[in-house]
Scaffold this motif. Sequence first.
Motif, PDB file in Angstrom:
ATOM      1  N   ASP A  95     -47.595  24.300 -17.578  1.00  0.00           N
ATOM      2  CA  ASP A  95     -46.478  24.891 -16.859  1.00  0.00           C
ATOM      3  C   ASP A  95     -45.303  23.929 -17.005  1.00  0.00           C
ATOM      4  OD1 ASP A  95     -45.052  26.697 -15.381  1.00  0.00           O
ATOM      5  OD2 ASP A  95     -45.866  26.091 -13.442  1.00  0.00           O
ATOM      6  N   VAL A  96     -44.095  24.461 -17.092  1.00  0.00           N
ATOM      7  CA  VAL A  96     -42.897  23.643 -17.226  1.00  0.00           C
ATOM      8  C   VAL A  96     -41.936  24.055 -16.125  1.00  0.00           C
ATOM      9  CG1 VAL A  96     -41.032  22.896 -18.751  1.00  0.00           C
ATOM     10  CG2 VAL A  96     -43.172  23.678 -19.742  1.00  0.00           C
ATOM     11  N   ARG A  97     -41.388  23.061 -15.439  1.00  0.00           N
ATOM     12  CA  ARG A  97     -40.423  23.318 -14.360  1.00  0.00           C
ATOM     13  C   ARG A  97     -39.264  22.346 -14.495  1.00  0.00           C
ATOM     14  NH1 ARG A  97     -45.111  22.981 -10.130  1.00  0.00           N
ATOM     15  NH2 ARG A  97     -46.180  24.904 -10.642  1.00  0.00           N
ATOM     16  N   TYR A  98     -38.098  22.819 -14.091  1.00  0.00           N
ATOM     17  CA  TYR A  98     -36.913  21.967 -14.053  1.00  0.00           C
ATOM     18  C   TYR A  98     -36.518  21.837 -12.595  1.00  0.00           C
ATOM     19  CZ  TYR A  98     -32.265  20.126 -14.884  1.00  0.00           C
ATOM     20  OH  TYR A  98     -31.156  19.332 -14.886  1.00  0.00           O
ATOM     21  N   GLU A  99     -36.641  20.618 -12.057  1.00  0.00           N
ATOM     22  CA  GLU A  99     -36.321  20.367 -10.653  1.00  0.00           C
ATOM     23  C   GLU A  99     -35.593  19.031 -10.520  1.00  0.00           C
ATOM     24  OE1 GLU A  99     -40.129  20.276  -8.738  1.00  0.00           O
ATOM     25  OE2 GLU A  99     -40.533  22.387  -9.115  1.00  0.00           O
ATOM     26  N   ASN A 100     -34.530  19.029  -9.745  1.00  0.00           N
ATOM     27  CA  ASN A 100     -33.805  17.791  -9.440  1.00  0.00           C
ATOM     28  C   ASN A 100     -33.458  16.970 -10.683  1.00  0.00           C
ATOM     29  OD1 ASN A 100     -34.052  18.414  -6.682  1.00  0.00           O
ATOM     30  ND2 ASN A 100     -36.080  17.480  -6.630  1.00  0.00           N
ATOM     31  N   ASN A 101     -32.883  17.618 -11.685  1.00  0.00           N
ATOM     32  CA  ASN A 101     -32.485  16.959 -12.937  1.00  0.00           C
ATOM     33  C   ASN A 101     -33.651  16.299 -13.656  1.00  0.00           C
ATOM     34  OD1 ASN A 101     -29.791  17.705 -12.807  1.00  0.00           O
ATOM     35  ND2 ASN A 101     -29.263  15.950 -11.552  1.00  0.00           N
ATOM     36  N   GLU A 102     -34.835  16.844 -13.499  1.00  0.00           N
ATOM     37  CA  GLU A 102     -36.028  16.300 -14.134  1.00  0.00           C
ATOM     38  C   GLU A 102     -36.890  17.461 -14.632  1.00  0.00           C
ATOM     39  OE1 GLU A 102     -38.214  12.828 -12.388  1.00  0.00           O
ATOM     40  OE2 GLU A 102     -39.701  14.398 -12.012  1.00  0.00           O
ATOM     41  N   VAL A 126     -43.346  19.667 -28.417  1.00  0.00           N
ATOM     42  CA  VAL A 126     -43.305  21.077 -28.834  1.00  0.00           C
ATOM     43  C   VAL A 126     -43.034  21.980 -27.631  1.00  0.00           C
ATOM     44  CG1 VAL A 126     -44.699  22.983 -29.743  1.00  0.00           C
ATOM     45  CG2 VAL A 126     -44.759  20.754 -30.868  1.00  0.00           C
ATOM     46  N   ILE A 127     -43.736  21.752 -26.539  1.00  0.00           N
ATOM     47  CA  ILE A 127     -43.552  22.587 -25.339  1.00  0.00           C
ATOM     48  C   ILE A 127     -42.130  22.430 -24.802  1.00  0.00           C
ATOM     49  CG2 ILE A 127     -44.239  22.913 -22.931  1.00  0.00           C
ATOM     50  CD1 ILE A 127     -47.115  22.223 -23.809  1.00  0.00           C
ATOM     51  N   LEU A 128     -41.630  21.204 -24.712  1.00  0.00           N
ATOM     52  CA  LEU A 128     -40.291  20.980 -24.165  1.00  0.00           C
ATOM     53  C   LEU A 128     -39.198  21.538 -25.075  1.00  0.00           C
ATOM     54  CD1 LEU A 128     -40.702  17.413 -22.642  1.00  0.00           C
ATOM     55  CD2 LEU A 128     -40.691  19.616 -21.448  1.00  0.00           C
ATOM     56  N   ALA A 129     -39.363  21.413 -26.383  1.00  0.00           N
ATOM     57  CA  ALA A 129     -38.382  21.978 -27.314  1.00  0.00           C
ATOM     58  C   ALA A 129     -38.355  23.501 -27.189  1.00  0.00           C
ATOM     59  CB  ALA A 129     -38.703  21.566 -28.747  1.00  0.00           C
ATOM     60  N   THR A 130     -39.527  24.096 -27.064  1.00  0.00           N
ATOM     61  CA  THR A 130     -39.614  25.549 -26.892  1.00  0.00           C
ATOM     62  C   THR A 130     -38.967  25.967 -25.580  1.00  0.00           C
ATOM     63  OG1 THR A 130     -41.662  25.592 -28.168  1.00  0.00           O
ATOM     64  CG2 THR A 130     -41.195  27.513 -26.790  1.00  0.00           C
ATOM     65  N   PHE A 131     -39.297  25.264 -24.515  1.00  0.00           N
ATOM     66  CA  PHE A 131     -38.744  25.539 -23.185  1.00  0.00           C
ATOM     67  C   PHE A 131     -37.215  25.463 -23.204  1.00  0.00           C
ATOM     68  CE2 PHE A 131     -37.393  23.788 -19.022  1.00  0.00           C
ATOM     69  CZ  PHE A 131     -37.842  24.788 -18.177  1.00  0.00           C
ATOM     70  N   ASN A 132     -36.676  24.389 -23.774  1.00  0.00           N
ATOM     71  CA  ASN A 132     -35.223  24.219 -23.841  1.00  0.00           C
ATOM     72  C   ASN A 132     -34.562  25.310 -24.673  1.00  0.00           C
ATOM     73  OD1 ASN A 132     -35.226  21.941 -22.215  1.00  0.00           O
ATOM     74  ND2 ASN A 132     -35.442  20.551 -23.947  1.00  0.00           N
ATOM     75  N   SER A 133     -35.165  25.642 -25.797  1.00  0.00           N
ATOM     76  CA  SER A 133     -34.616  26.679 -26.665  1.00  0.00           C
ATOM     77  C   SER A 133     -34.593  28.038 -25.971  1.00  0.00           C
ATOM     78  CB  SER A 133     -35.437  26.763 -27.951  1.00  0.00           C
ATOM     79  OG  SER A 133     -34.934  27.764 -28.788  1.00  0.00           O
ATOM     80  N   LEU A 134     -35.667  28.373 -25.265  1.00  0.00           N
ATOM     81  CA  LEU A 134     -35.720  29.647 -24.551  1.00  0.00           C
ATOM     82  C   LEU A 134     -34.625  29.726 -23.494  1.00  0.00           C
ATOM     83  CD1 LEU A 134     -39.582  30.070 -24.085  1.00  0.00           C
ATOM     84  CD2 LEU A 134     -38.088  31.405 -25.589  1.00  0.00           C
ATOM     85  N   TYR A 135     -34.459  28.670 -22.725  1.00  0.00           N
ATOM     86  CA  TYR A 135     -33.456  28.687 -21.664  1.00  0.00           C
ATOM     87  C   TYR A 135     -32.030  28.660 -22.183  1.00  0.00           C
ATOM     88  CZ  TYR A 135     -36.457  28.951 -17.677  1.00  0.00           C
ATOM     89  OH  TYR A 135     -37.334  29.415 -16.746  1.00  0.00           O
ATOM     90  N   ASP A 149     -46.015  32.509 -21.400  1.00  0.00           N
ATOM     91  CA  ASP A 149     -47.385  32.988 -21.148  1.00  0.00           C
ATOM     92  C   ASP A 149     -48.123  33.231 -22.462  1.00  0.00           C
ATOM     93  OD1 ASP A 149     -47.020  32.880 -18.426  1.00  0.00           O
ATOM     94  OD2 ASP A 149     -46.683  35.040 -18.185  1.00  0.00           O
ATOM     95  N   SER A 150     -47.421  33.831 -23.425  1.00  0.00           N
ATOM     96  CA  SER A 150     -48.023  34.101 -24.732  1.00  0.00           C
ATOM     97  C   SER A 150     -48.460  32.798 -25.414  1.00  0.00           C
ATOM     98  CB  SER A 150     -47.033  34.866 -25.593  1.00  0.00           C
ATOM     99  OG  SER A 150     -47.548  35.069 -26.876  1.00  0.00           O
ATOM    100  N   ILE A 151     -47.598  31.805 -25.356  1.00  0.00           N
ATOM    101  CA  ILE A 151     -47.916  30.493 -25.929  1.00  0.00           C
ATOM    102  C   ILE A 151     -49.112  29.881 -25.198  1.00  0.00           C
ATOM    103  CG2 ILE A 151     -47.076  28.130 -26.272  1.00  0.00           C
ATOM    104  CD1 ILE A 151     -44.260  29.407 -26.622  1.00  0.00           C
ATOM    105  N   ASN A 152     -49.109  30.023 -23.886  1.00  0.00           N
ATOM    106  CA  ASN A 152     -50.189  29.497 -23.063  1.00  0.00           C
ATOM    107  C   ASN A 152     -51.548  30.038 -23.508  1.00  0.00           C
ATOM    108  OD1 ASN A 152     -50.582  27.798 -20.671  1.00  0.00           O
ATOM    109  ND2 ASN A 152     -48.612  28.643 -20.065  1.00  0.00           N
ATOM    110  N   PHE A 153     -51.612  31.306 -23.800  1.00  0.00           N
ATOM    111  CA  PHE A 153     -52.878  31.927 -24.175  1.00  0.00           C
ATOM    112  C   PHE A 153     -53.296  31.597 -25.597  1.00  0.00           C
ATOM    113  CE2 PHE A 153     -51.521  34.784 -20.670  1.00  0.00           C
ATOM    114  CZ  PHE A 153     -52.540  34.430 -19.788  1.00  0.00           C
TER     115      PHE A 153
END
Length: 155
Positions: A95-102, A126-135, A149-153
Amino acid sequence: MEFLNLQIGNKRSPILISLKIFKGIKLFDIRKFYMEKETEDLKPTRKGISLNQNQLNQFLEKINENTTQINDFFDSQNSLKTEITYAQTMGRKFDVRYENNEVKLILDHSFKEKYGTDEINVLKKVILATFNSLYENLEDEAEIQTILDSINFKI
């Protein structure tokens, strides 16, 4: 009536830059758009700003005066603090979350047992690059979660 129409970004959710007259006032407009699924027409979102000539001149002056500081900010932005924790992830592998500039990356306990530090660091990137690109490229939170979710599975 529009006199200039520039488009930047991707085709599904571009930013349009235009000169227009609204209620008799000349404006410089920067606005985020989205593509309507049925018709594929671009529709404006509420995200944007319209500036009159005086505001635009002040804005451009401030940008030009502070270009170095702005570029330094974006260059250093890649060093956001990232915290990795291991926990039970309720049927997910991460799971990836963005909270308090972290950025918080939560990996399932099985990763710690199954992979070494080098492999986990690669996975983190890889996960963080994907997360940043999606957002950066998608507006719809549900669509972002569906992709994650698709990546997770698949992991």
